[in-house]
Design a protein around this motif. Structure first.
Motif, mmCIF file in Angstrom:
data_model
loop_
_atom_site.group_PDB
_atom_site.id
_atom_site.type_symbol
_atom_site.label_atom_id
_atom_site.label_comp_id
_atom_site.label_asym_id
_atom_site.label_seq_id
_atom_site.Cartn_x
_atom_site.Cartn_y
_atom_site.Cartn_z
ATOM 1 N N PRO A 6 7.849 6.796 11.683
ATOM 2 C CA PRO A 6 7.897 7.337 10.323
ATOM 3 C C PRO A 6 6.744 6.805 9.481
ATOM 4 N N PHE A 7 6.383 7.574 8.456
ATOM 5 C CA PHE A 7 5.272 7.175 7.606
ATOM 6 C C PHE A 7 5.520 5.805 6.978
ATOM 7 N N GLY A 8 6.736 5.543 6.512
ATOM 8 C CA GLY A 8 7.028 4.252 5.899
ATOM 9 C C GLY A 8 6.765 3.098 6.841
ATOM 10 N N ALA A 9 7.096 3.263 8.120
ATOM 11 C CA ALA A 9 6.833 2.220 9.107
ATOM 12 C C ALA A 9 5.334 2.052 9.332
ATOM 13 N N ARG A 10 4.584 3.174 9.291
ATOM 14 C CA ARG A 10 3.132 3.085 9.457
ATOM 15 C C ARG A 10 2.487 2.394 8.262
ATOM 16 N N VAL A 11 3.016 2.666 7.067
ATOM 17 C CA VAL A 11 2.514 1.967 5.877
ATOM 18 C C VAL A 11 2.685 0.468 6.053
ATOM 19 N N ASN A 12 3.861 0.064 6.473
ATOM 20 C CA ASN A 12 4.124 -1.360 6.673
ATOM 21 C C ASN A 12 3.187 -1.947 7.721
ATOM 22 N N ARG A 13 2.922 -1.178 8.769
ATOM 23 C CA ARG A 13 1.999 -1.634 9.813
ATOM 24 C C ARG A 13 0.589 -1.805 9.265
ATOM 25 N N MET A 14 0.156 -0.882 8.412
ATOM 26 C CA MET A 14 -1.169 -0.993 7.800
ATOM 27 C C MET A 14 -1.243 -2.199 6.860
ATOM 28 N N PHE A 15 -0.167 -2.452 6.124
ATOM 29 C CA PHE A 15 -0.123 -3.633 5.260
ATOM 30 C C PHE A 15 -0.373 -4.895 6.088
ATOM 31 N N ASN A 241 12.482 1.339 -2.483
ATOM 32 C CA ASN A 241 12.389 1.157 -1.029
ATOM 33 C C ASN A 241 11.412 2.151 -0.393
ATOM 34 N N GLY A 242 10.290 2.326 -1.047
ATOM 35 C CA GLY A 242 9.263 3.226 -0.536
ATOM 36 C C GLY A 242 7.910 2.805 -1.076
ATOM 37 N N PRO A 243 6.841 3.367 -0.555
ATOM 38 C CA PRO A 243 5.501 2.975 -0.991
ATOM 39 C C PRO A 243 5.189 3.496 -2.392
ATOM 40 N N ILE A 244 4.330 2.771 -3.089
ATOM 41 C CA ILE A 244 3.946 3.142 -4.445
ATOM 42 C C ILE A 244 2.430 3.293 -4.476
ATOM 43 N N LEU A 245 1.979 4.511 -4.673
ATOM 44 C CA LEU A 245 0.546 4.773 -4.770
ATOM 45 C C LEU A 245 0.103 4.443 -6.193
ATOM 46 N N VAL A 246 -0.900 3.585 -6.307
ATOM 47 C CA VAL A 246 -1.326 3.099 -7.628
ATOM 48 C C VAL A 246 -2.786 3.474 -7.869
ATOM 49 N N PRO A 247 -3.032 4.643 -8.465
ATOM 50 C CA PRO A 247 -4.398 5.007 -8.838
ATOM 51 C C PRO A 247 -4.797 4.306 -10.132
ATOM 52 N N GLY A 248 -6.041 4.489 -10.522
ATOM 53 C CA GLY A 248 -6.505 3.913 -11.781
ATOM 54 C C GLY A 248 -7.056 2.517 -11.657
ATOM 55 N N MET A 249 -7.266 2.045 -10.423
ATOM 56 C CA MET A 249 -7.824 0.717 -10.229
ATOM 57 C C MET A 249 -9.348 0.766 -10.348
ATOM 58 N N GLY A 250 -9.921 -0.332 -10.809
ATOM 59 C CA GLY A 250 -11.377 -0.434 -10.834
ATOM 60 C C GLY A 250 -12.003 0.244 -12.030
ATOM 61 N N ALA A 251 -12.777 1.289 -11.775
ATOM 62 C CA ALA A 251 -13.550 1.948 -12.830
ATOM 63 C C ALA A 251 -12.672 2.501 -13.942
ATOM 64 N N GLN A 252 -11.423 2.827 -13.641
ATOM 65 C CA GLN A 252 -10.526 3.370 -14.663
ATOM 66 C C GLN A 252 -9.804 2.286 -15.456
ATOM 67 N N GLY A 253 -10.046 1.033 -15.101
ATOM 68 C CA GLY A 253 -9.521 -0.061 -15.907
ATOM 69 C C GLY A 253 -8.475 -0.931 -15.256
ATOM 70 N N GLY A 254 -7.856 -0.472 -14.172
ATOM 71 C CA GLY A 254 -6.827 -1.261 -13.516
ATOM 72 C C GLY A 254 -7.404 -2.443 -12.763
ATOM 73 N N LYS A 255 -6.722 -3.589 -12.835
ATOM 74 C CA LYS A 255 -7.158 -4.808 -12.165
ATOM 75 C C LYS A 255 -6.040 -5.312 -11.252
ATOM 76 N N PRO A 256 -6.381 -6.097 -10.225
ATOM 77 C CA PRO A 256 -5.324 -6.614 -9.344
ATOM 78 C C PRO A 256 -4.202 -7.309 -10.089
ATOM 79 N N GLY A 257 -4.556 -8.034 -11.156
ATOM 80 C CA GLY A 257 -3.528 -8.726 -11.925
ATOM 81 C C GLY A 257 -2.542 -7.803 -12.606
ATOM 82 N N ASP A 258 -2.904 -6.531 -12.765
ATOM 83 C CA ASP A 258 -2.007 -5.567 -13.397
ATOM 84 C C ASP A 258 -0.860 -5.161 -12.482
ATOM 85 N N LEU A 259 -1.009 -5.368 -11.177
ATOM 86 C CA LEU A 259 -0.004 -4.861 -10.245
ATOM 87 C C LEU A 259 1.357 -5.516 -10.464
ATOM 88 N N ALA A 260 1.368 -6.826 -10.702
ATOM 89 C CA ALA A 260 2.639 -7.502 -10.956
ATOM 90 C C ALA A 260 3.237 -7.038 -12.275
#
Length: 305
Positions: A6-15, A241-260
């Motif tokens: 399943p895609f969710g398992a593949r996401v976890n594998r990529m992580f 209990n699923g993946p969260i796609l987070v656009p807006g990182m980098g040039a759009q202003g999002g920073k790693p510290g924003d994820l938490a």
């Protein structure tokens, strides 16, 4: 070739193998020009193949933006097909940003275009819009489940126009965004390690609301889902209990510290997406790779991956 997990398992594998970083492939006309390429299908193909080659083996996910290919008509879509094929051949999970959303047989056709393995545009996951009702997306959910694909449903986006709709409240005080998250969560249940159905949450929105902080006094406010402190940004992702796609990182202003801040305890399910912050380092393959490696380390630390 059909997927066996399943895609969710593949996401976890990529992580586990690479980390959560997703490299966006957004061939803006300005980006092509900055690379010294013509803004035409040939330049589009050279850019796309260079991006795939640079990130393969360093990231688990790429996210091509379909619109930048579609603007060239059939020739652009042909380049998109080549880009998808090259990325999947390299073992990268392809999340196609198409934001489709319709009803009945039309939604079924969209699902077949991107989630049926027999389609030349078949990818690992797509983005979809729920604003004809999350239930209208059922054909995509069904086909994704049948073929081990994924679906990311727009929930809380960074664009200012989205706020008026996504933060509108139901009679019980729950936001539209939270209602979308809750409905998507039902498709994941307690799937281990995570379900294949995710949401899109922008990196530059307000903070996540924890389950403990997510309730107001009904006697005082008449609503039950958010705290006063976070009424403008209320969303609780802990149960997704699923993946969260987070656009807006980098040039759009999002920073790693924003994820938490934005995702709370669900940050370990994040797939943070950088596009221009990576592509602006091109066309040098070495500089592209260096940017990816640096960002991967940063988001790994931020998400605890």
């Amino acid at each position: 070739m059909p997927e066996t997990a399943p895609f969710g398992a593949r996401v976890n594998r990529m992580f586990e193998k690479y980390g959560p970083l997703c490299a966006g492939i957004d061939p803006h006309s300005s980006t092509l020009q900055s690379w010294g390429l013509e803004d035409d299908p040939e330049g589009l193909e050279r850019f796309s193949m260079a991006m795939v080659e640079a990130v393969a083996g360093a990231v688990g996910f790429v996210k091509p933006q379909s619109a930048f290919y579609e603007r060239f008509g059939s020739k652009g879509v042909a380049v998109l097909e080549k880009t998808v094929a090259a990325a999947r051949e390299a073992g990268v999970q392809v999340v196609l940003d198409v934001k489709r959303g319709d009803i009945g047989s039309t939604m079924q056709a969209y699902a077949e275009a991107y989630l049926d393995p027999s389609s030349p545009l078949a990818v690992d996951a797509i983005t979809v819009s729920p604003f004809l009702g999350v239930g209208s997306l059922q054909p995509a959910f069904d086909l994704a489940l049948a073929h081990n694909k994924g679906v990311f449903v727009l929930a809380r986006t960074s664009n200012p126009e989205g706020k008026r709709v996504q933060l509108a409240r139901k009679r019980d005080g729950q936001t539209v965004a939270q209602a979308v998250i809750d409905e998507v969560a039902t498709h994941n249940g307690d799937t281990d390690p995570m379900g294949s159905f995710g949401v899109v949450v922008g990196a530059t929105i307000g903070p996540c609301v924890s389950a403990d902080d997510a309730r107001l006094s009904e006697s005082t406010y008449g609503i039950t889902h958010t705290s006063v402190k976070h009424r403008d940004a209320a969303h609780d992702l802990a149960h997704l209990n699923g993946p969260i796609l987070v656009p807006g990182m980098g040039a759009q202003g999002g920073k790693p510290g924003d994820l938490a801040r934005v995702l709370g305890p669900a940050r370990d399910q994040a797939i943070p997406t950088y596009s221009r912050q990576i592509s602006r380092e091109g066309p040098s393959p070495a500089r592209l790779r260096e940017a990816v490696t640096r960002l991967q380390d940063e988001v790994r630390r931020a998400t605890g991956q």
